[in-house]
Design a protein around this motif. Structure first.
Motif, PDB file in Angstrom:
ATOM      1  N   ASP A   1     -60.220   1.607 -93.986  1.00 62.85           N
ATOM      2  CA  ASP A   1     -59.635   1.266 -94.858  1.00 62.85           C
ATOM      3  C   ASP A   1     -58.345   0.460 -95.150  1.00 62.85           C
ATOM      4  N   ARG A   2     -57.060   1.398 -94.959  1.00 66.51           N
ATOM      5  CA  ARG A   2     -55.368   0.478 -94.898  1.00 66.51           C
ATOM      6  C   ARG A   2     -55.348  -0.824 -94.770  1.00 66.51           C
TER       7      ARG A   2
ATOM      8  N   PRO B   1     -57.978  -1.139-104.909  1.00 70.80           N
ATOM      9  CA  PRO B   1     -59.098  -0.908-103.892  1.00 70.80           C
ATOM     10  C   PRO B   1     -60.323   0.393-104.471  1.00 70.80           C
TER      11      PRO B   1
ATOM     12  N   TRP C   1     -53.811   0.533-101.906  1.00 74.76           N
ATOM     13  CA  TRP C   1     -54.581   0.245-100.840  1.00 74.76           C
ATOM     14  C   TRP C   1     -54.265   1.074 -99.140  1.00 74.76           C
TER      15      TRP C   1
ATOM     16  N   LYS D   1     -61.577   4.260-105.681  1.00 77.24           N
ATOM     17  CA  LYS D   1     -61.082   5.203-106.231  1.00 77.24           C
ATOM     18  C   LYS D   1     -61.572   6.584-104.987  1.00 77.24           C
ATOM     19  N   PRO D   2     -60.830   6.587-104.470  1.00 76.27           N
ATOM     20  CA  PRO D   2     -60.855   8.104-103.005  1.00 76.27           C
ATOM     21  C   PRO D   2     -61.936   9.138-104.303  1.00 76.27           C
TER      22      PRO D   2
ATOM     23  N   GLN E   1     -55.336   4.516 -98.675  1.00 79.47           N
ATOM     24  CA  GLN E   1     -56.680   4.763 -98.587  1.00 79.47           C
ATOM     25  C   GLN E   1     -57.571   6.311 -98.224  1.00 79.47           C
TER      26      GLN E   1
END
Length: 101
Positions: free
Chosen positions: A45-46, A66, A37, A68-69, A40
């Motif tokens: 988004d963190r 979270p 997390w 997935k980037p 990110q």
């Protein structure tokens, strides 16, 4: 070479089954999820630090995985390439400095 968080995401499914039995893996899973997390790509988004602390102090079952980037393959360079390009940059800078004196 793969991006380390990609490897972690593939391991999470296996950890779900094991973490139910092993308390040490339960703690490790909480730390991994909180870490994912915190890295990110989009800063919004963190989670804030108080939420991260809640993740680490609470049950691992309540922590969502979270998103997935996505990194296009061309944007992630292997570490060895980064090291060699850094070394080349240092050599180029040193030669420019010595030539200008």
């Amino acid at each position: 070479m793969s991006y380390f968080p990609d490897w972690i995401y593939t391991q999470l499914d296996q950890w779900n089954e094991i973490a139910l039995v092993d308390e040490g893996l339960c703690i490790a899973r909480k730390m991994v999820l909180a870490g994912l997390w915190c890295i990110q790509i989009n800063p919004s988004d963190r989670p804030p630090i108080d939420i991260v602390l809640e993740m680490l102090e609470g049950s691992h079952e309540g922590i969502e995985i979270p998103p997935k980037p996505f990194f296009p393959p061309s944007t992630v360079e292997p570490l060895s390439e980064l090291r060699s390009s850094s070394a080349d940059t240092i050599k180029d800078t040193a030669s420019l400095t010595s030539n200008s004196m």
